[in-house]
Design a protein around this motif. Sequence first.
Motif, PDB file in Angstrom:
ATOM      1  N   UNK A 135       0.720  -1.044   0.035  1.00  0.00           N
ATOM      2  CA  UNK A 135       0.144  -0.120  -0.051  1.00  0.00           C
ATOM      3  C   UNK A 135       0.817   1.249   0.039  1.00  0.00           C
ATOM      4  N   UNK A 136       0.316   2.439  -0.618  1.00  0.00           N
ATOM      5  CA  UNK A 136       1.038   3.707  -0.421  1.00  0.00           C
ATOM      6  C   UNK A 136       0.429   4.225   0.808  1.00  0.00           C
ATOM      7  N   UNK A 137       1.422   4.206   1.830  1.00  0.00           N
ATOM      8  CA  UNK A 137       1.142   4.579   3.237  1.00  0.00           C
ATOM      9  C   UNK A 137       1.035   6.193   3.375  1.00  0.00           C
ATOM     10  N   UNK A 148      -1.531  -2.614  11.351  1.00  0.00           N
ATOM     11  CA  UNK A 148      -1.701  -3.286  10.124  1.00  0.00           C
ATOM     12  C   UNK A 148      -3.333  -3.169   9.881  1.00  0.00           C
ATOM     13  N   UNK A 149      -3.788  -3.731  10.801  1.00  0.00           N
ATOM     14  CA  UNK A 149      -5.346  -4.024  10.842  1.00  0.00           C
ATOM     15  C   UNK A 149      -6.151  -2.449  10.648  1.00  0.00           C
ATOM     16  N   UNK A 150      -5.446  -1.605  11.121  1.00  0.00           N
ATOM     17  CA  UNK A 150      -6.162  -0.333  10.792  1.00  0.00           C
ATOM     18  C   UNK A 150      -6.090   0.287   9.389  1.00  0.00           C
ATOM     19  N   UNK A 151      -4.843  -0.036   8.917  1.00  0.00           N
ATOM     20  CA  UNK A 151      -4.616   0.194   7.661  1.00  0.00           C
ATOM     21  C   UNK A 151      -5.332  -0.459   6.424  1.00  0.00           C
ATOM     22  N   UNK A 152      -5.332  -1.758   6.692  1.00  0.00           N
ATOM     23  CA  UNK A 152      -5.637  -2.654   5.586  1.00  0.00           C
ATOM     24  C   UNK A 152      -7.011  -2.584   4.968  1.00  0.00           C
ATOM     25  N   UNK A 153      -8.120  -2.093   5.766  1.00  0.00           N
ATOM     26  CA  UNK A 153      -9.377  -1.744   5.373  1.00  0.00           C
ATOM     27  C   UNK A 153      -9.631  -0.461   4.607  1.00  0.00           C
ATOM     28  N   UNK A 154      -8.541   0.413   4.540  1.00  0.00           N
ATOM     29  CA  UNK A 154      -8.719   1.781   3.971  1.00  0.00           C
ATOM     30  C   UNK A 154      -8.786   1.554   2.595  1.00  0.00           C
ATOM     31  N   UNK A 155      -9.856   2.687   2.138  1.00  0.00           N
ATOM     32  CA  UNK A 155     -10.309   2.496   0.889  1.00  0.00           C
ATOM     33  C   UNK A 155      -8.878   3.193   0.059  1.00  0.00           C
TER      34      UNK A 155
END
Length: 332
Positions: A139-141, A185-192
């Motif tokens: 992902x581009x974080x 990681x769990x906070x970031x994973x579902x991000x659109x």
Amino acid sequence: MHFDSRSTSAREALDYWRGSLSQSWDMHLADDVDEAQFHADVTMWRMSELIVGSATFGPVQNRMRRERNIQSYQLDHYRLLLLRSGEFHLDAAGRQVSLAPGRFVITDMALPEESESACSTSVLYIPRDTLDAALPQPMRLHGLSPDNACSNLLSDHLAALLQGLPDAAPEELPALSAATVGLVAASLAPTAIDPLTTGVAIDGALLRRARRHIEEHLGECELAAAPLCKLLRVSRSTLYRLFEPLGGVSQYIKERRLARVHQILAQSSDRQPIARLAEDHGFKSAAHFSKAFRAQFGYSPREVPRAVELARLPAGGSGEERFDRWLGSLCH
């Protein structure tokens, strides 16, 4: 590490703190505020491979992480900043973020950023490979600020973590670190993600593979664009595009070699032969190496022990280290 501006005058504390951040960020107060109003209270803990802490700053300050700062310390880490109170506004290479209390933003320390803030925060530094390995896909974080159930839990987790760390046993730290990274990681994973996700994911995976290969072969003279293209099975133009944000392939390799030598010189108690170190890290001559080293760090290889010593607090302090020194210790 602990820094409290109340231990000295506001102007002395500001000068010290600005100098402490100088290699990682360019920092100045907003134009319309009085330097005598400066205050800062910062506590940082090393937790296994992570650094976690809390910080309170005021009045409004501007920070810029430029190419010069990126090249100087070569931090291959993400920084997570969670706002507790106050205001924090960020420009992450064009991605604009204004945080509300309880929200966090993550930035890539290999990329430029600018921020304006006067706030109380929780802060977390995570090695790139550690967080990337915990994500389900590349992902581009840089500048990402999710708002979901896991991100809300992360706020509570960091507060509890900072409260409990003073009593944590050393053997508990790896598990605490793993749990923290998992929640991030769990906070970031579902991000659109935007429609360019597929291309960004592929490019990110290729770049990580290339950077890992470079890190493992810094001492090889033949380390260059051509073998990297062969390894990744991409064209030269694709490779150049991947490394363009990092200053180019050759520049990135040179910077990583210099950072590795700096680490060796900083950590070794024995004086290392400069010419041998230069040769072992792919430089054709000691003179070329010394010139490049000074251009990147602002001092010569022989001055590294003195520079490391100057990075510590003034005599009579508690032996704590400047913030830049802590960040510098994150380098590979």
